[in-house]
Write an enzyme that holds these catalytic residues in place. Structure first.
Site, mmCIF file in Angstrom:
data_model
loop_
_atom_site.group_PDB
_atom_site.id
_atom_site.type_symbol
_atom_site.label_atom_id
_atom_site.label_comp_id
_atom_site.label_asym_id
_atom_site.label_seq_id
_atom_site.Cartn_x
_atom_site.Cartn_y
_atom_site.Cartn_z
ATOM 1 N N ASP A 67 1.503 -0.726 -0.069
ATOM 2 C CA ASP A 67 0.092 0.593 -0.165
ATOM 3 C C ASP A 67 0.512 1.421 -0.123
ATOM 4 O O ASP A 67 1.647 1.531 1.011
ATOM 5 C CB ASP A 67 -0.746 -0.355 1.342
ATOM 6 C CG ASP A 67 -1.635 1.065 1.091
ATOM 7 O OD1 ASP A 67 -1.682 1.742 0.049
ATOM 8 O OD2 ASP A 67 -3.002 1.340 2.194
ATOM 9 N N ARG B 29 0.137 4.536 2.774
ATOM 10 C CA ARG B 29 0.303 4.290 3.621
ATOM 11 C C ARG B 29 1.936 4.425 3.995
ATOM 12 O O ARG B 29 2.136 4.757 4.824
ATOM 13 C CB ARG B 29 -0.504 3.183 4.259
ATOM 14 C CG ARG B 29 0.321 2.023 5.005
ATOM 15 C CD ARG B 29 0.205 1.042 5.151
ATOM 16 N NE ARG B 29 0.302 0.695 6.261
ATOM 17 C CZ ARG B 29 1.978 -0.684 6.512
ATOM 18 N NH1 ARG B 29 2.777 -0.394 5.741
ATOM 19 N NH2 ARG B 29 1.805 -0.751 7.884
ATOM 20 N N GLY C 234 3.009 -2.085 17.962
ATOM 21 C CA GLY C 234 2.422 -2.361 16.737
ATOM 22 C C GLY C 234 3.595 -2.286 15.483
ATOM 23 O O GLY C 234 3.044 -2.333 14.219
ATOM 24 N N ASP D 82 5.722 -5.427 19.181
ATOM 25 C CA ASP D 82 4.935 -6.280 18.516
ATOM 26 C C ASP D 82 4.132 -7.786 19.606
ATOM 27 O O ASP D 82 5.218 -8.425 20.072
ATOM 28 C CB ASP D 82 5.114 -6.876 17.230
ATOM 29 C CG ASP D 82 3.806 -6.783 16.693
ATOM 30 O OD1 ASP D 82 4.055 -6.276 15.243
ATOM 31 O OD2 ASP D 82 3.144 -7.784 16.488
ATOM 32 N N ILE E 46 2.374 -4.375 24.941
ATOM 33 C CA ILE E 46 2.450 -2.900 25.136
ATOM 34 C C ILE E 46 1.924 -2.238 26.463
ATOM 35 O O ILE E 46 2.489 -2.097 27.397
ATOM 36 C CB ILE E 46 2.810 -1.376 24.242
ATOM 37 C CG1 ILE E 46 3.340 -0.183 24.322
ATOM 38 C CG2 ILE E 46 0.500 -1.038 23.857
ATOM 39 C CD1 ILE E 46 4.755 -1.179 24.843
ATOM 40 N N GLU E 47 1.057 -3.391 26.686
ATOM 41 C CA GLU E 47 0.481 -2.847 28.075
ATOM 42 C C GLU E 47 0.741 -4.061 29.259
ATOM 43 O O GLU E 47 0.762 -3.957 30.438
ATOM 44 C CB GLU E 47 -1.623 -3.227 28.053
ATOM 45 C CG GLU E 47 -2.130 -2.171 27.189
ATOM 46 C CD GLU E 47 -2.253 -2.945 26.230
ATOM 47 O OE1 GLU E 47 -2.948 -1.847 25.312
ATOM 48 O OE2 GLU E 47 -1.311 -3.709 25.441
ATOM 49 N N GLU F 222 1.721 2.757 13.314
ATOM 50 C CA GLU F 222 0.393 2.338 11.768
ATOM 51 C C GLU F 222 -0.653 1.797 12.325
ATOM 52 O O GLU F 222 -0.370 0.683 12.748
ATOM 53 C CB GLU F 222 1.143 2.086 10.720
ATOM 54 C CG GLU F 222 -0.119 2.092 9.152
ATOM 55 C CD GLU F 222 -1.301 0.801 9.560
ATOM 56 O OE1 GLU F 222 -1.806 1.068 10.370
ATOM 57 O OE2 GLU F 222 -0.857 0.193 8.965
ATOM 58 N N GLU G 24 -10.341 -2.633 15.462
ATOM 59 C CA GLU G 24 -9.363 -2.676 16.305
ATOM 60 C C GLU G 24 -8.616 -1.982 17.649
ATOM 61 O O GLU G 24 -8.722 -3.202 18.016
ATOM 62 C CB GLU G 24 -8.126 -3.622 15.016
ATOM 63 C CG GLU G 24 -9.126 -4.471 14.305
ATOM 64 C CD GLU G 24 -7.500 -4.651 13.361
ATOM 65 O OE1 GLU G 24 -7.810 -5.736 12.742
ATOM 66 O OE2 GLU G 24 -6.640 -3.923 13.507
ATOM 67 N N SER H 193 -3.650 1.235 21.953
ATOM 68 C CA SER H 193 -2.901 0.886 23.070
ATOM 69 C C SER H 193 -1.699 1.861 22.686
ATOM 70 O O SER H 193 -0.828 1.651 23.732
ATOM 71 C CB SER H 193 -2.071 -0.816 22.345
ATOM 72 O OG SER H 193 -3.460 -2.041 22.621
ATOM 73 N N HIS I 187 -5.201 0.183 1.370
ATOM 74 C CA HIS I 187 -5.964 -1.274 1.578
ATOM 75 C C HIS I 187 -7.480 -0.692 2.604
ATOM 76 O O HIS I 187 -7.684 -1.700 2.255
ATOM 77 C CB HIS I 187 -5.158 -2.050 2.551
ATOM 78 C CG HIS I 187 -4.356 -2.125 3.429
ATOM 79 N ND1 HIS I 187 -4.094 -0.647 3.422
ATOM 80 C CD2 HIS I 187 -4.840 -2.358 4.993
ATOM 81 C CE1 HIS I 187 -3.345 -1.058 5.535
ATOM 82 N NE2 HIS I 187 -3.772 -1.398 5.737
#
Length: 487
Positions: free
Chosen positions: A192, A195, A219, A241, A269-270, A285, A294, A299, A435
């Site tokens: 993409d 993006r 992420g 990730d 990450i939490e 992203e 999502e 996060s 996308h």
């Protein structure tokens, strides 16, 4: 005088014709004994009954059949006109024997009583069928109500709990991260260009922001943004990730000799700890369909509140969600009206399953029939998780006289704050394909609109309480309300 099976049936169908008071008793008896009853077998009786049921044959018309061919002498009348027709369940011969009485007044009373009972039984059966139809209709309405309650679970009880994503257990979120473990989804995102090149251009054209800074990539996927940041001059990049793709990212980083700059950590990450107390910049992203699908932004906001330095920056820093009216009667017919007749069968009930599911697709720009309206602007540096659920009124200025068949949603992304060279991209229908495409909310029934008029609406966006990564979106367009589930 004995009464034949036909006589009995004619009594049941036409009691007035057969009564002494009608003045036609002799005609009726002549018809039954010498005209109509011409050696009919069981099938003949069945055909006669169904013929009378189907054609609403009158008593007078029946008298005309005594000399000509029988009008019910066709196999098509073997098919019952009524389900569970009580008259088709009578044994003709047995009934003939039971009714083998003389035409005395007492016998007529007996037959009249029999006819009355049969009529009452048929009336009861008819009422039962009507009651059953009403019950089925009520059951269908109850089913729709239950579907509505499921789609709107708890959305009227105030905002969702803060940090619903952060509170998910690892096993509850496994499906989400597993979907990002396969290479194909990353290939799609990397290809993409809108993006990926927007992120690259933002970092390469604003290297002064990144020089010597500590950057957190939430992420990270294959690590592409982390490598952009490293090339833009970041002193240290921490890439996080939870999906299995991070193992490929580690190889990719080593292959590009960036392992001294980029540190990769597997986990949510939490739940993990970072090797630094604070970071200067957060890149991610995180965008999903309709921007918020999502709930990955949750996060990012967690990371911002936990790790970002006081004067730190989050990119992208601003996002818009926009709506516009769509007029595409052909597509509406293909996807909604289609269910009205499928190979000559009614499947209208399928609309209740089809309509609540938004369609993610590339919309033809010429089908947009209104000016767009921004219904939400998100400042990633200050927004809270609770503010990602909202209700907004809006008005769409119509640009074509036609039918509004859907509402389209899309988003714009901005890299603005502290940037000498600002970068943005849009997922609008008239922009280069991404996308994310667009999210289309089909209306159950098209709404006629005219050029220049305002189409009023209201949108409510909530997380699904059972799956906080899914969205429940309720649209009220000109008083017509529908809830959609994006999952």
């Amino acid at each position: 005088m004995r009464r034949s099976g036909v006589q009995v049936y004619l009594y049941l169908f036409f009691p007035n014709l057969c009564s002494e008071k009608s003045g036609k008793t002799s005609e009726f008896l002549f018809l039954a004994d010498h005209g109509v009853d011409r050696g009919l077998d069981d099938y003949g009786y069945i055909k006669m009954i169904n013929y009378i049921r189907n054609t609403k044959f009158s008593a007078e018309s029946l008298l005309l059949t005594s000399n000509g061919p029988l009008p019910w002498d066709s196999d098509e009348y073997l098919k019952p006109a009524l389900a569970d027709d009580p008259l088709l369940q009578i044994d003709v011969e047995e009934l003939s024997e039971v009714t083998a009485v003389t035409l005395s007044p007492a016998a007529d009373d007996q037959v009249s009583l029999l006819l009355q009972r049969a009529t009452q039984a048929e009336d009861r059966a008819q009422r039962a069928e009507e009651a059953l139809a009403r019950a089925m209709d009520d059951l269908h309405k109850l089913k729709l109500l239950a579907q509505g309650l499921v789609l709107n679970t708890d959305t009227s009880r105030g905002p969702s709990r803060s940090g619903a994503i952060a509170e998910l257990r690892e096993d509850e979120d496994e499906a989400y991260f597993s979907s990002y473990g396969h290479y194909s989804i990353h290939e799609e995102m990397l290809k993409d260009k809108v993006r990926t090149e927007s992120y690259r251009d933002f970092m390469y054209r604003n290297m002064d922001i990144f020089k010597g800074k500590v950057v957190l990539d939430v992420g990270c996927g294959t690590g592409i943004l982390s490598m952009f940041a490293a090339k833009a001059g970041a002193r240290k990049v921490i890439a996080v990730d939870q999906s299995e793709i991070i193992y490929q990212a580690m190889d990719i980083v080593r292959s590009n000799k960036l392992e001294d700059t980029i540190t990769l950590i597997k986990g949510r990450i939490e739940e993990i700890g970072l090797p630094v107390e604070k970071v200067d910049i957060i890149i991610s992203e995180w965008m999903g369909y309709f921007l918020l699908f999502e709930s990955m932004l949750d996060s990012v906001l967690y990371a911002r509140d936990r790790y970002l330095a006081e004067d730190g920056l989050v990119y992208p820093d601003r996002c818009n969600i926009s709506l516009a009216a769509v007029g595409d009667t052909q597509k509406h017919s293909d996807r909604i009206a289609f269910w009205d007749a499928v190979y000559d069968f009614k499947m209208t009930c399928m609309k209740k399953a089809v309509i609540p599911e938004p369609v993610v697709e590339m919309l033809k720009p010429e089908t947009v029939i209104s000016e767009p309206v921004v219904i939400r602007t998100i400042d990633c540096g200050s927004v809270t998780v609770s503010e990602l659920e909202f209700t907004e009124d809006f008005s769409l200025k119509i640009t074509a006289s036609t039918f509004c068949t859907a509402i389209v949603g899309y988003f714009d992304i901005f890299f603005d704050k502290s940037c000498g060279n600002k970068v943005m991209f849009s997922t609008a229908p008239d922009c280069t394909k991404t996308h994310w495409k667009q999210t289309v909310f089909l209306l159950e029934s098209p709404i006629p609109v005219k050029t220049g008029e305002e189409l009023p609406g209201q949108i409510t966006v909530h997380k699904n309480r059972k799956d906080p990564r899914a969205l429940l979106i309720t649209l009220d367009i000109a008083g017509r309300k529908q809830t959609y589930s994006l999952q």
